[in-house]
Design an enzyme around this catalytic site. Structure first.
Site, PDB file in Angstrom:
ATOM      1  N   ASP A  28       0.829  -1.215   0.000  1.00 16.33           N
ATOM      2  CA  ASP A  28       0.000   0.000   0.000  1.00 16.33           C
ATOM      3  C   ASP A  28       0.866   1.269   0.000  1.00 16.33           C
ATOM      4  O   ASP A  28       1.960   1.283   0.560  1.00 16.33           O
ATOM      5  CB  ASP A  28      -0.906  -0.012   1.241  1.00 16.33           C
ATOM      6  CG  ASP A  28      -2.012   1.020   1.127  1.00 16.33           C
ATOM      7  OD1 ASP A  28      -2.336   1.450   0.009  1.00 16.33           O
ATOM      8  OD2 ASP A  28      -2.561   1.407   2.179  1.00 16.33           O
ATOM      9  N   ASN A  76     -10.460  -3.555  -6.866  1.00 13.05           N
ATOM     10  CA  ASN A  76      -9.615  -2.580  -7.567  1.00 13.05           C
ATOM     11  C   ASN A  76     -10.086  -2.254  -8.994  1.00 13.05           C
ATOM     12  O   ASN A  76      -9.626  -1.277  -9.589  1.00 13.05           O
ATOM     13  CB  ASN A  76      -8.145  -3.042  -7.602  1.00 13.05           C
ATOM     14  CG  ASN A  76      -7.419  -2.872  -6.281  1.00 13.05           C
ATOM     15  OD1 ASN A  76      -6.490  -3.616  -5.970  1.00 13.05           O
ATOM     16  ND2 ASN A  76      -7.834  -1.895  -5.474  1.00 13.05           N
TER      17      ASN A  76
HETATM   18  C1  FPP Z   1      -2.004  -0.046  -3.417  1.00 16.11           C
HETATM   19  O1  FPP Z   1      -1.515   1.262  -3.366  1.00 16.11           O
HETATM   20  C2  FPP Z   1      -1.407  -0.733  -4.563  1.00 16.11           C
HETATM   21  C3  FPP Z   1      -2.099  -1.358  -5.567  1.00 16.11           C
HETATM   22  C4  FPP Z   1      -3.569  -1.433  -5.588  1.00 16.11           C
HETATM   23  C5  FPP Z   1      -1.412  -1.951  -6.723  1.00 16.11           C
HETATM   24  C6  FPP Z   1      -0.162  -2.692  -6.414  1.00 16.11           C
HETATM   25  C7  FPP Z   1       0.427  -3.140  -7.687  1.00 16.11           C
HETATM   26  C8  FPP Z   1       1.738  -3.132  -7.986  1.00 16.11           C
HETATM   27  C9  FPP Z   1       2.813  -2.735  -7.046  1.00 16.11           C
HETATM   28  C10 FPP Z   1       2.157  -3.566  -9.337  1.00 16.11           C
HETATM   29  C11 FPP Z   1       2.105  -5.067  -9.371  1.00 16.11           C
HETATM   30  C12 FPP Z   1       3.258  -5.613  -9.997  1.00 16.11           C
HETATM   31  C13 FPP Z   1       3.951  -6.699  -9.587  1.00 16.11           C
HETATM   32  C14 FPP Z   1       5.083  -7.110 -10.398  1.00 16.11           C
HETATM   33  C15 FPP Z   1       3.647  -7.487  -8.360  1.00 16.11           C
HETATM   34  P1  FPP Z   1      -2.520   2.488  -3.574  1.00 16.11           P
HETATM   35  O2  FPP Z   1      -2.548   2.819  -5.019  1.00 16.11           O
HETATM   36  O3  FPP Z   1      -3.848   2.133  -3.000  1.00 16.11           O
HETATM   37  O4  FPP Z   1      -1.812   3.602  -2.753  1.00 16.11           O
HETATM   38  P2  FPP Z   1      -2.496   4.833  -2.007  1.00 16.11           P
HETATM   39  O5  FPP Z   1      -3.200   4.260  -0.802  1.00 16.11           O
HETATM   40  O6  FPP Z   1      -1.335   5.677  -1.643  1.00 16.11           O
HETATM   41  O7  FPP Z   1      -3.424   5.485  -2.997  1.00 16.11           O
END
Ligand code: FPP
Length: 243
Positions: A28, A76
């Protein structure tokens, strides 16, 4: 160099004889990391994908056999199309690279979730990576949760039990989970400052130790993982019993 010394120092405090067997991570904070830098949210996911690569390699270096990360939840899909497409694109790129390097890295890859909704080109890469993984003789496995929801997983397992006419026991349900062949996580880490489980591994986390930190996922590194493991090693795990 200074960074390396710091890593060495924290790694030195990890008790290598009591490592968690399975670490699960809610990756996150990518969006906030990007916003802080005036970048689009997708830039945070790009760095986040690199952080996953780094952490998977470090788990292997330490000797932690299982790592599971939450890459994309059943919820998501509600995000803007551009963001969803970027995450799928990153996974595609990661898989292309992993297919080439997997034998050298010696880390198996496994995907957990309802993959029926995943775009066909990405699914084909997943199938290929999992087929290569089955041939690898490695104790190290990274699991990527994709279109994953804990409630969805339990429902899916319950339906499978009903369809097979099996009795509803813990063992039978466990056998039908996406994670059937994987031990439950010992340590569940959520960086990014929030303290909730967000539909992640609801069944499997029954006795996991939780560790929360404010570091945003793109900034998470080897020293941050060391800190989480050191905190885990200070816990008294009783699994509902008494000392
Ligand atoms: C949450 O942060 C993250 C996600 C929903 C996506 C995670 C995906 C990746 C890191 C890419 C996947 C790739 C691989 C190779 C495993 P957020 O966007 O909710 O963060 P925020 O709370 O700051 O908005």
């Amino acid at each position: 160099m200074a960074q390396r010394e710091q890593l060495y120092q924290t790694a030195g405090q990890v008790d290598m004889s009591r490592l968690p067997r399975h670490i699960a991570i809610i990756m996150d904070g990518n969006g906030r990391w990007a916003k802080k830098r005036g970048l689009p949210r997708t830039a945070g996911h790009k760095v986040g994908a690199e952080t996953f690569r780094k952490v998977a390699k470090y788990c292997k270096r330490l000797g932690v056999p299982y790592l599971t990360v939450y890459a994309f939840s059943t919820e998501n899909w509600r995000r803007p199309k551009e963001e969803v497409d970027t995450i799928m694109g990153l996974l595609e790129r990661y898989l292309h690279e992993a297919i080439d390097s997997m034998a050298r890295e010696n880390i198996k890859l496994c995907f957990l979730g309802d993959l029926s909704a995943i775009p066909a080109p990405l699914r084909a890469l997943i199938d290929k990576a999992e087929a290569i993984s089955r041939e690898l003789d490695s104790p190290y496995q990274a699991n990527i949760c994709l279109n994953y929801g804990g409630r969805d997983e339990i429902l899916h397992a319950a339906r499978a039990i009903a369809e097979a006419g099996e009795s509803f026991t813990e063992e039978n349900l466990q056998r039908h989970l996406y994670s059937a062949a994987i031990p439950d996580p010992d340590l569940l880490i959520r960086p990014g400052g929030e303290q909730r489980i967000s539909n992640f591994l609801l069944w499997q986390a029954a006795y996991s130790e939780f560790y929360f930190c404010d570091t945003l996922w793109p900034d998470f590194d080897e020293a941050a993982l060391d800190k989480a493991i050191i905190a885990y090693q200070s816990r008294d795990r009783r699994f509902g019993g008494v000392k």
